[in-house]
Design a protein around this motif. Structure first.
Motif, PDB file in Angstrom:
ATOM      1  N   ARG A 107     -36.130  30.757  74.794  1.00  0.00           N
ATOM      2  CA  ARG A 107     -37.582  30.552  74.909  1.00  0.00           C
ATOM      3  C   ARG A 107     -38.284  30.816  73.579  1.00  0.00           C
ATOM      4  NH1 ARG A 107     -39.166  33.477  80.631  1.00  0.00           N
ATOM      5  NH2 ARG A 107     -38.406  31.856  82.010  1.00  0.00           N
ATOM      6  N   ARG A 111     -40.046  27.771  71.913  1.00  0.00           N
ATOM      7  CA  ARG A 111     -41.490  27.989  72.111  1.00  0.00           C
ATOM      8  C   ARG A 111     -42.000  27.225  73.333  1.00  0.00           C
ATOM      9  NH1 ARG A 111     -43.634  31.931  70.848  1.00  0.00           N
ATOM     10  NH2 ARG A 111     -45.603  31.093  70.195  1.00  0.00           N
ATOM     11  N   ARG A 112     -41.134  27.081  74.305  1.00  0.00           N
ATOM     12  CA  ARG A 112     -41.480  26.394  75.552  1.00  0.00           C
ATOM     13  C   ARG A 112     -42.593  27.145  76.281  1.00  0.00           C
ATOM     14  NH1 ARG A 112     -38.747  28.040  79.877  1.00  0.00           N
ATOM     15  NH2 ARG A 112     -39.535  27.178  81.791  1.00  0.00           N
ATOM     16  N   GLU A 113     -43.587  26.402  76.746  1.00  0.00           N
ATOM     17  CA  GLU A 113     -44.681  27.028  77.489  1.00  0.00           C
ATOM     18  C   GLU A 113     -44.187  27.462  78.863  1.00  0.00           C
ATOM     19  OE1 GLU A 113     -48.992  26.013  79.497  1.00  0.00           O
ATOM     20  OE2 GLU A 113     -48.281  24.735  77.861  1.00  0.00           O
ATOM     21  N   ASN A 118     -48.907  30.376  77.722  1.00  0.00           N
ATOM     22  CA  ASN A 118     -48.106  31.540  77.312  1.00  0.00           C
ATOM     23  C   ASN A 118     -46.696  31.113  76.923  1.00  0.00           C
ATOM     24  OD1 ASN A 118     -50.232  33.296  77.925  1.00  0.00           O
ATOM     25  ND2 ASN A 118     -49.570  33.503  80.037  1.00  0.00           N
ATOM     26  N   ARG A 119     -46.225  31.734  75.842  1.00  0.00           N
ATOM     27  CA  ARG A 119     -44.886  31.479  75.347  1.00  0.00           C
ATOM     28  C   ARG A 119     -44.261  32.811  74.937  1.00  0.00           C
ATOM     29  NH1 ARG A 119     -47.505  26.964  74.642  1.00  0.00           N
ATOM     30  NH2 ARG A 119     -46.718  25.017  73.852  1.00  0.00           N
ATOM     31  N   GLU A 120     -42.936  32.868  75.005  1.00  0.00           N
ATOM     32  CA  GLU A 120     -42.250  34.054  74.493  1.00  0.00           C
ATOM     33  C   GLU A 120     -42.056  33.898  72.996  1.00  0.00           C
ATOM     34  OE1 GLU A 120     -38.814  35.606  76.470  1.00  0.00           O
ATOM     35  OE2 GLU A 120     -39.597  35.039  78.436  1.00  0.00           O
ATOM     36  N   SER A 121     -42.040  35.020  72.301  1.00  0.00           N
ATOM     37  CA  SER A 121     -41.881  35.024  70.851  1.00  0.00           C
ATOM     38  C   SER A 121     -40.623  35.804  70.477  1.00  0.00           C
ATOM     39  CB  SER A 121     -43.105  35.695  70.218  1.00  0.00           C
ATOM     40  OG  SER A 121     -42.868  36.003  68.870  1.00  0.00           O
TER      41      SER A 121
END
Length: 183
Positions: A107, A111-113, A118-121
């Motif tokens: 993720r 950078r999948r929404e 919200n996205r995980e970093s």
């Protein structure tokens, strides 16, 4: 033959595969899927007002048949108390940790929404606060989550289906199906 389940909660440690399992179960049963993370997290990873979120859960599950995934014990209140069963993905810590690391890295790279922008970093994976690092959250909450659902399984309330491996989960899932029309 027992009647198919119509109202099911899927719970377990973060990273255990609740959402994937719940989507498959909802499809097998032919009922709507409700992802509690989508309901409780707003844009910018801001937690929604608990009363609003509970009202949203009630609206999404008001049709009488659903599969909902997620823990959210303190915020959920009685919104899903009419569940017929709770499916507990109680996998070994090594399975959960491998899954949550793999998922979080994927993720972070893609950078999948997830929901609401919200996205995980990848940056979050080096943070030391479990509130900011889903891998640490899964590690530190593992025992607490197991204790909570073990108590639920031993107490009154809905039937708890405890699945202790991905293989047992696939096997149980293969036995679930939507009702067939009468001929």
């Amino acid at each position: 033959m027992t009647a198919p389940l119509r109202r099911v909660r899927v719970v377990g440690t973060s990273g255990s595969g609740k959402t994937t399992f719940a989507r498959r179960l909802a499809d097998a049963l032919g009922v709507p899927h409700v992802e509690l993370d989508e309901v409780f997290w707003g844009p910018g990873w801001v937690m929604r007002d608990a009363d609003e979120a509970r009202a949203d859960v009630r609206a999404r599950t008001g049709g009488g048949a659903w599969v909902a995934d997620g823990n959210w014990a303190t915020n959920l209140g009685d919104a899903l108390d009419d569940a017929e069963a709770v499916v507990w993905l109680d996998y070994p810590r090594r399975v959960v940790m491998a899954r949550v690391v793999r998922r979080s890295v994927w993720r972070g790279l893609t950078r999948r929404e997830l929901w609401h922008g919200n996205r995980e970093s990848l940056r979050n994976l080096v943070r030391r606060d479990p509130e900011d690092n889903i891998v640490l959250w899964a590690w530190t909450s593992y025992a607490r989550v197991r204790q909570r659902y073990a108590a639920l399984a031993d107490g009154p309330g809905p039937r708890v289906v405890r699945l202790t491996s991905p293989r047992s989960a696939r096997r149980w899932l293969s036995q679930q199906s939507r009702p067939q029309p009468r001929r």
